[in-house]
Write a protein that holds these residues in place. Structure first.
Motif, PDB file in Angstrom:
ATOM      1  N   ARG A 187       0.836  -1.206   0.000  1.00 54.95           N
ATOM      2  CA  ARG A 187       0.000   0.000   0.000  1.00 54.95           C
ATOM      3  C   ARG A 187       0.869   1.254   0.000  1.00 54.95           C
ATOM      4  O   ARG A 187       0.603   2.203  -0.740  1.00 54.95           O
TER       5      ARG A 187
ATOM      6  N   MET B  50      -2.093  -6.589  -1.629  1.00 55.65           N
ATOM      7  CA  MET B  50      -2.893  -5.900  -0.613  1.00 55.65           C
ATOM      8  C   MET B  50      -4.158  -6.668  -0.271  1.00 55.65           C
ATOM      9  O   MET B  50      -4.936  -6.235   0.581  1.00 55.65           O
TER      10      MET B  50
ATOM     11  N   ALA C 145      -6.887  -7.126  -2.004  1.00 59.84           N
ATOM     12  CA  ALA C 145      -8.111  -6.403  -2.339  1.00 59.84           C
ATOM     13  C   ALA C 145      -9.211  -7.390  -2.709  1.00 59.84           C
ATOM     14  O   ALA C 145      -8.935  -8.510  -3.163  1.00 59.84           O
TER      15      ALA C 145
ATOM     16  N   LEU D 261      -8.026   3.087  -2.968  1.00 56.50           N
ATOM     17  CA  LEU D 261      -7.498   1.990  -2.133  1.00 56.50           C
ATOM     18  C   LEU D 261      -8.412   1.720  -0.947  1.00 56.50           C
ATOM     19  O   LEU D 261      -8.718   0.560  -0.625  1.00 56.50           O
TER      20      LEU D 261
ATOM     21  N   HIS E  79     -11.599  -0.215  -1.960  1.00 56.47           N
ATOM     22  CA  HIS E  79     -11.415  -1.622  -2.298  1.00 56.47           C
ATOM     23  C   HIS E  79     -10.929  -2.453  -1.123  1.00 56.47           C
ATOM     24  O   HIS E  79     -11.319  -3.612  -0.987  1.00 56.47           O
ATOM     25  N   LEU E  80     -10.122  -1.873  -0.289  1.00 53.22           N
ATOM     26  CA  LEU E  80      -9.566  -2.649   0.821  1.00 53.22           C
ATOM     27  C   LEU E  80     -10.535  -2.810   1.977  1.00 53.22           C
ATOM     28  O   LEU E  80     -10.442  -3.769   2.744  1.00 53.22           O
TER      29      LEU E  80
ATOM     30  N   CYS F 224     -12.429  -6.011   2.373  1.00 56.21           N
ATOM     31  CA  CYS F 224     -11.738  -7.214   2.879  1.00 56.21           C
ATOM     32  C   CYS F 224     -11.924  -7.373   4.379  1.00 56.21           C
ATOM     33  O   CYS F 224     -11.566  -8.406   4.935  1.00 56.21           O
TER      34      CYS F 224
END
Length: 209
Positions: A100, A157, A159, A201, A204-205, A208
């Motif tokens: 990241r 990451m 994602a 970011l 999308h993260l 998770c």
């Protein structure tokens, strides 16, 4: 002249020759001139005559150095590609092990100055129409590698949809660089590319968690 005096004179001559900058050879002058003209004026806007004249040589010397203008364009793009990956790898190395941080650093470190005319690869892709042009393969390979690297970062990451995130980051970088054709570095949308990347970011993260 005595032997040690002659040796001393030879050393002095050698040292002086080392200190004197070497004059670029004709091929280097042509290449450096072409790179500058292609970037500032476009590939189609610059002919062999203009390159030779600006380099202080002639068409005969041009064709002794390069088989064709198309091959020169391909070499110009390969040189640009080498510079790009040196920059990319330097940014990556500074944040090794933290994908990241690496990704955010790419947008924070994106170079910008008043002489920027967008991405050389993207500019060439707009101008080149011939499918068999040697420079077009350079562009395709380069852009494909950028896409693969952004997707790889997104996978690292973890994602939710890494390919979508990777493509989004590539589009954001490409768009921010090309926007500098129109907007100044300190007032155009490129100044917000870093913030946009962080938002992308985050979006999308978070999926998770």
């Amino acid at each position: 002249m005595k032997r040690n005096e002659a040796a001393t004179a030879d050393v002095a001559t050698t040292d002086a020759s080392r200190d004197t900058p070497r004059k670029p050879c004709v091929r280097d002058r042509i290449f450096d001139t072409a790179c500058d003209l292609f970037y500032k004026q476009g590939i189609r806007g610059v002919g062999v005559d203009a390159i030779a004249n600006e380099a202080g040589t002639n068409k005969m010397s041009f064709y002794r150095s390069f088989s064709s203008k198309d091959e020169l364009v391909a070499e110009y793009l390969r040189d640009s590609e080498r510079d790009f990956w040196l920059w990319w790898d330097g940014v990556m190395a500074a944040h090794e092990g933290n994908p990241r941080a690496q990704c955010e650093a790419l947008f924070a470190a994106s170079p910008c100055d008043t002489n920027m005319r967008g991405c050389p690869m993207a500019n060439a892709a707009v101008e080149i129409r011939e499918e068999d042009h040697p420079a077009l393969m350079v562009v395709r390979v380069h852009k494909t590698e950028i896409r693969a690297r952004f997707r790889a970062l997104a996978h690292q990451m973890q994602a939710h949809d890494p390919d979508v995130l990777g493509d989004g980051l590539m589009l954001l970088m490409s768009g921010s660089v090309q926007s500098r054709l129109i907007f100044p570095c300190d007032g155009g949308p490129a100044v917000n590319a870093g913030a946009a990347a962080r938002s992308l970011l985050d979006a999308h993260l978070k999926k998770c968690v």
